[in-house]
Structure formats: C-alpha cells, structure tokens
Design a protein around this motif. Structure first.
Motif: not given
Length: 170
Positions: A57, A60-61, A63, A69, A71-72, A94-95, A101, A169
């Motif tokens: 991971s 950081e999201c 955008s 965006g 996402g992560y 994506a959140p 997530r 984000c």
C-alpha cells in the motif's frame, strides 16, 4: 484408491485451469483481456488480501483538483513492466462514504524503455488502448507509462481514464 484418483483428477483439472488463465492466449482481443484482468483482480476485493499477496500500500489517496480521484494504490513491484492483463502492477481502492477501501480499478505501469520523455515510440498498448504518459513526476518510479482500467467502479470519464470523478479522497 478411487478417492486418490478423484483427488488427482481434481488437482490436474485445477492446474490446467490455472495454466490457461495465466497463459497470454488472449491475443489482441480487448474483451478477452478485460475478462482476464477481472478474473485476476477479483480475488482482491479486500485490501488485506492484496497485502497478503505481496501488493504494498502507498497509503496515499491520489486525486486531481478537477478530474476526480484514483484512490489508494497497492503495488506489486514484480508486476511493474508487465503488459499481461492478469498481472497488473497496482490494484486501486477507492474510499467509500465510511472511508472503507473498495476495489475500483487496476493499473499497469511500464517503464519507458529509453527513459526519454520526449520520445513515445516505445508506448505500450493493452486492451486495444495506448498507455498514458510518459510520466516523470512520481517519486520512486522511473519515466514510465501507465494505464488504468476501472473494472470494479463505474467511471463516467471512461473505462481507461486515469481519474474517476466518483472517487473522493478524504
């Protein structure tokens, strides 16, 4: 003895199906390639499963102020450079409204072979699409091309657009 024969048969059938799924035999058929990408990434709807499989991971999201965006990103360094639809370099989460997530897209990242951002003769192609780039502004990555495929979240900007206006984000 019968139980052993059945177990061997099941094992061989499973091995054959894995071999077929891993084989590039998708040719240039974008629909078949998308099916392979969905089958390969569908096992990772939970980020913890991606992490267990070696995806790291970025936490950081990502955008854009006007385009939406991404996402992560969860990146598998072993897949950077792959243009096989079943080996994306990143899974993009994506959140949702609660911050959880959700798998949204896959991303393919291929280093620019000559590392010259002014030339594009080495631009890769997958799913019948040319990769975006070359990009020079991502820390830790050389000059590279990338291609997103929003397989798991609808993107009004298009299946292969880098950003999705529906991804926000925190």
């Amino acid at each position: 003895m019968r139980a052993r024969s059945v177990a061997v048969g099941i094992s061989l059938a499973a091995l054959a199906s894995l071999t077929l799924a891993a084989a590039p035999g998708s040719g240039d058929d974008p629909h078949r390639q998308l099916d392979i990408a969905a089958a390969a990434s569908g096992a990772f709807h939970a980020p913890k499963l991606a992490a267990a499989a070696g995806f790291k991971s970025t936490n950081e999201c990502v955008s854009h102020p006007t385009q939406g965006g991404m996402g992560y990103h969860y990146v598998d360094p072993a897949n950077i450079g792959s243009v096989h639809p079943g080996r994306p370099a990143a899974l993009v989460y994506a959140p949702d409204k609660s911050g959880k997530r959700q798998l949204a897209a896959v991303e393919y990242i291929v280093p620019d072979s000559d590392q010259n951002p002014k030339t594009t003769k080495d631009r890769p192609k997958l799913f019948g699409q040319k990769f975006d780039g070359p990009f020079t502004d991502i820390p830790g990555l050389p000059v590279h091309y990338s291609l997103h495929a929003w397989l798991w979240k609808d993107n009004p900007s298009g299946l292969f657009a880098p950003y999705n206006p529906r991804v926000k984000c925190p």
